[in-house]
Design a protein around this motif. Structure first.
Motif, PDB file in Angstrom:
ATOM      1  N   ALA A  61       0.834  -1.202   0.000  1.00 36.05           N
ATOM      2  CA  ALA A  61       0.000   0.000   0.000  1.00 36.05           C
ATOM      3  C   ALA A  61       0.870   1.254   0.000  1.00 36.05           C
ATOM      4  O   ALA A  61       0.592   2.220  -0.726  1.00 36.05           O
ATOM      5  CB  ALA A  61      -0.932  -0.011   1.210  1.00 36.05           C
ATOM      6  N   ASP A  62       1.933   1.256   0.792  1.00 33.88           N
ATOM      7  CA  ASP A  62       2.863   2.387   0.802  1.00 33.88           C
ATOM      8  C   ASP A  62       3.520   2.553  -0.559  1.00 33.88           C
ATOM      9  O   ASP A  62       3.666   3.670  -1.077  1.00 33.88           O
ATOM     10  CB  ASP A  62       3.934   2.181   1.869  1.00 33.88           C
ATOM     11  N   GLU A  63       3.942   1.451  -1.151  1.00 38.44           N
ATOM     12  CA  GLU A  63       4.599   1.502  -2.453  1.00 38.44           C
ATOM     13  C   GLU A  63       3.643   2.011  -3.525  1.00 38.44           C
ATOM     14  O   GLU A  63       4.016   2.797  -4.402  1.00 38.44           O
ATOM     15  CB  GLU A  63       5.126   0.112  -2.825  1.00 38.44           C
ATOM     16  N   ALA A  64       2.384   1.568  -3.475  1.00 43.22           N
ATOM     17  CA  ALA A  64       1.386   2.024  -4.445  1.00 43.22           C
ATOM     18  C   ALA A  64       1.165   3.525  -4.320  1.00 43.22           C
ATOM     19  O   ALA A  64       1.003   4.236  -5.331  1.00 43.22           O
ATOM     20  CB  ALA A  64       0.076   1.269  -4.233  1.00 43.22           C
ATOM     21  N   ALA A  65       1.170   4.041  -3.090  1.00 43.64           N
ATOM     22  CA  ALA A  65       1.006   5.481  -2.885  1.00 43.64           C
ATOM     23  C   ALA A  65       2.167   6.255  -3.489  1.00 43.64           C
ATOM     24  O   ALA A  65       1.981   7.303  -4.125  1.00 43.64           O
ATOM     25  CB  ALA A  65       0.877   5.778  -1.389  1.00 43.64           C
ATOM     26  N   VAL A  66       3.380   5.755  -3.324  1.00 44.72           N
ATOM     27  CA  VAL A  66       4.564   6.412  -3.873  1.00 44.72           C
ATOM     28  C   VAL A  66       4.539   6.396  -5.398  1.00 44.72           C
ATOM     29  O   VAL A  66       4.874   7.383  -6.056  1.00 44.72           O
ATOM     30  CB  VAL A  66       5.847   5.728  -3.349  1.00 44.72           C
ATOM     31  N   ARG A  67       4.112   5.289  -5.980  1.00 45.85           N
ATOM     32  CA  ARG A  67       4.118   5.135  -7.437  1.00 45.85           C
ATOM     33  C   ARG A  67       2.876   5.709  -8.107  1.00 45.85           C
ATOM     34  O   ARG A  67       2.853   5.852  -9.332  1.00 45.85           O
ATOM     35  CB  ARG A  67       4.228   3.650  -7.800  1.00 45.85           C
ATOM     36  N   GLY A  68       1.832   5.968  -7.342  1.00 45.49           N
ATOM     37  CA  GLY A  68       0.568   6.356  -7.951  1.00 45.49           C
ATOM     38  C   GLY A  68      -0.068   5.207  -8.699  1.00 45.49           C
ATOM     39  O   GLY A  68      -0.733   5.393  -9.724  1.00 45.49           O
ATOM     40  N   ALA A  69       0.115   3.992  -8.182  1.00 54.13           N
ATOM     41  CA  ALA A  69      -0.362   2.780  -8.844  1.00 54.13           C
ATOM     42  C   ALA A  69      -1.544   2.190  -8.094  1.00 54.13           C
ATOM     43  O   ALA A  69      -1.654   2.346  -6.872  1.00 54.13           O
ATOM     44  CB  ALA A  69       0.758   1.745  -8.926  1.00 54.13           C
ATOM     45  N   PRO A  70      -2.437   1.488  -8.796  1.00 59.66           N
ATOM     46  CA  PRO A  70      -3.505   0.772  -8.098  1.00 59.66           C
ATOM     47  C   PRO A  70      -2.957  -0.459  -7.388  1.00 59.66           C
ATOM     48  O   PRO A  70      -1.869  -0.954  -7.715  1.00 59.66           O
ATOM     49  CB  PRO A  70      -4.464   0.379  -9.223  1.00 59.66           C
TER      50      PRO A  70
END
Length: 294
Positions: A23-32
């Motif tokens: 979830a943290d990584e998705a927030a950083v990448r702007g990914a679903p």
């Protein structure tokens, strides 16, 4: 289109920590974020999720597992788009197939069974050896606070192991891109050893073989970092010793350890080298296995 980050969830504590990291990584990448539960068994057998849901373990179903994980991810990162899937098949095959349309595949370090816990996790090992995209096996103590994963760059540098073919390494490229997102340095590590038969007792020649191998390690680092992007601090480190031991030591205090893996096309047996196998079992931080061209 930004491909999703796919997480294999199973209701275990380590699986939920993988959800946090992803979830943290998705927030950083702007990914679903896509949460996937795959099993041929209809019911969950374990106590961790049962306590959270206030249900007997024998009453917990697959939908409970993915919905609980989704609530956790949305609560941690409300800005991330979350979807779920329940797949009635073996998790190894399901997750490898999911990796064909993912930017990143994330799993926990251990399965639910005692045997899987002792041997890392059989699903994690299989998926790491066959996924079509970079695979993260979440290890180490991430903490419970939001931002303890990818969004918390201050929590550690990105370490990358430089292998036998340093030029154009996909693992090195991944490490720099991840470090750029986190705002942390990259530490490129190359281990070297001097074979015993190359040593000599002559006082004028003593140490020459060791210096040769160390120099070759330095040259490998220079080649690997030749095209390093501007704007990301890079550090070079050569260490005498076994590669897997050197990388595990380097993982102490790191935010991420990145290693490359070369695969044998069409072969579904164990694909991971001893080095990758070793760091997956013993790293002090999350490990990323990046597929390298053959």
């Amino acid at each position: 289109m930004i491909l999703p980050i796919v997480v294999g969830v199973d209701g275990s504590g380590t699986g939920l920590r993988a959800v946090d990291w992803a979830a943290d990584e998705a927030a950083v990448r702007g990914a679903p974020l896509r949460l996937v539960y795959a099993s041929l068994w209809e019911r969950y057998e374990g106590g961790h999720l049962a306590e959270d849901l206030h249900k007997p373990s024998e009453e917990i179903m697959a939908e409970d597992i993915v919905e609980s994980a989704a609530r956790r991810a949305r609560g941690r990162r409300p800005d991330v788009r979350v979807s779920t899937a329940v797949l009635p098949e073996e998790p190894e095959y399901a997750l490898v197939r999911e990796s064909q349309e993912a930017s990143l595949l994330v799993t926990g370090a251990r399965g639910r069974s005692g045997l899987a816990a002792a041997l890392l996790g059989s699903v994690s090992l299989t998926v790491a050896g066959h996924a079509h995209c970079p695979t993260v096996v979440v290890r180490g103590d991430l903490g419970d606070r939001a931002g303890a994963g990818a969004a918390a760059g201050a929590h550690g540098r990105v370490v990358v192991g430089v292998g036998e073919k340093p030029a154009g390494s996909a693992a090195v490229r991944f490490a720099f891109e991840e470090a750029r997102r986190r705002g942390v340095p990259v530490e490129a590590v190359r281990a070297w050893r001097c074979p015993a038969y190359e040593t000599t007792d002559h006082p004028l020649l003593a140490g020459e073989p060791a210096r040769l191998h160390e120099r070759q390690a330095v040259e490998a680092l220079e080649e690997a970092l030749r095209d390093a992007p501007a704007g990301v601090e890079s550090r070079r480190r050569t260490v005498e010793g076994r590669t897997r031991t050197v990388l595990v030591d380097a993982s102490q205090g790191a935010g991420l350890l990145v290693v490359g893996a070369r695969r044998r096309p069409g072969h579904f047996g164990l694909q991971l080298s001893r080095v990758v196998h070793g760091v997956l079992h013993h790293s002090a931080c999350p490990v990323v296995i990046v597929p390298e061209p053959g």
